[in-house]
Design an enzyme around this catalytic site. Structure first.
Site, PDB file in Angstrom:
ATOM      1  N   LEU A   1       0.869  -1.175   0.000  1.00 41.46           N
ATOM      2  CA  LEU A   1       0.000   0.000   0.000  1.00 41.46           C
ATOM      3  C   LEU A   1       0.902   1.220   0.000  1.00 41.46           C
ATOM      4  O   LEU A   1       1.924   1.244   0.693  1.00 41.46           O
ATOM      5  CB  LEU A   1      -0.896   0.020   1.239  1.00 41.46           C
ATOM      6  CG  LEU A   1      -2.309  -0.551   1.134  1.00 41.46           C
ATOM      7  CD1 LEU A   1      -3.009  -0.448   2.487  1.00 41.46           C
ATOM      8  CD2 LEU A   1      -3.131   0.163   0.074  1.00 41.46           C
ATOM      9  N   ASP A   2       0.528   2.224  -0.754  1.00 41.38           N
ATOM     10  CA  ASP A   2       1.329   3.441  -0.818  1.00 41.38           C
ATOM     11  C   ASP A   2       1.505   4.054   0.571  1.00 41.38           C
ATOM     12  O   ASP A   2       0.662   3.878   1.460  1.00 41.38           O
ATOM     13  CB  ASP A   2       0.674   4.472  -1.736  1.00 41.38           C
ATOM     14  CG  ASP A   2       0.653   4.031  -3.187  1.00 41.38           C
ATOM     15  OD1 ASP A   2       1.399   3.092  -3.529  1.00 41.38           O
ATOM     16  OD2 ASP A   2      -0.112   4.625  -3.969  1.00 41.38           O
TER      17      ASP A   2
END
Length: 247
Positions: free
Chosen positions: A109-110
């Site tokens: 996930l960013d």
């Protein structure tokens, strides 16, 4: 290969057993410290059958740890990484430091995104969760700048040509308007870098907040940011079925 037989890379097996990271496992193999069925292995990419083959490191038998599967709510501004960050940023390692097993995130996930991550020491399942071949849907709630019109939503459903290829969501819908902004639910089966952000930006709507709420049959549910829980046996079975590890 025999029907139902599952082979795994030797370095991945050593990692799953908690011996070393895959990179350090490769070094052990290179140094001739690893044996399979009594034979020293020095080849990268060697595959074994964990159910039958006997693996030794420095003359000591290696046995896999029990598999563990957890759902973690990654908060915003944490790196999906283990260990410490060279930039001094917080990592998810801080959130799972009390877990004795060596677990790895099955996907990313960013840094500025939040939501569901699955972590496990089951290398085969992790690989299938991440592999595009199995088309495991990931569900995101996306707050974007501006009001998304019905016409734009229909265009989103048809997909868009991005700089690295065509992208089309499994589904897209408007959940609600929040003042002058829009909360969307978007589902993708691929994990190209920043795909959700780039996709909505293509239609003129910048992402203000991004949260992943589901990975296949696994839901974020009522988890709070920074917290984790073990997956139930039923959830693990459903996840394995979704990536064709079970009939």
């Amino acid at each position: 290969m025999e029907r139902g037989k599952v082979l795994v890379r030797l370095n991945a097996f050593l990692s799953m057993c908690g011996i070393a990271s895959r990179r350090k496992a490769d070094q052990l193999i290179l140094e001739g410290r690893v044996k399979v069925n009594g034979i020293t292995v020095r080849e990268f990419g060697w595959r074994i059958d964990p159910q039958k083959d006997v693996v030794e490191v420095d003359g000591k038998p290696v046995k896999p740890q029990r598999y563990r599967y957890i759902a973690l709510y990654k908060p915003c501004c944490y790196l999906t990484a283990l260990g410490t960050s060279k930039e001094g940023k917080r990592t998810i390692q801080e959130l799972i430091k009390d877990i004795p097993e060596r677990l790895y995130p099955a996907g990313r996930l960013d840094y500025n995104a939040e939501g569901l991550l699955i972590l496990t020491n089951d290398g085969q399942l992790a690989n299938r969760i991440m592999h595009p071949r199995y088309k495991l849907p990931k569900t995101y709630q996306v707050l974007v700048k501006g009001k998304v019109s019905a016409e734009t939503l229909e265009s989103m459903k048809r997909g868009a040509e991005l700089e690295d290829g065509f992208a089309k969501p499994v589904s897209a819908r408007i959940l609600r308007y929040e003042k002058d902004n829009t909360l969307l639910e978007v589902v993708f089966t691929e994990g190209r870098k920043h795909i959700v952000k780039r996709f909505t930006a293509h239609f003129g709507h910048k992402v203000l907040k991004l949260r992943r709420t589901a990975i296949g049959p696994i839901k974020l549910g009522k988890l709070s940011p920074g917290k984790w829980r073990d997956l139930s046996k039923e959830e693990v079975m459903a996840l394995k079925k979704a990536v064709k590890m079970l009939n």
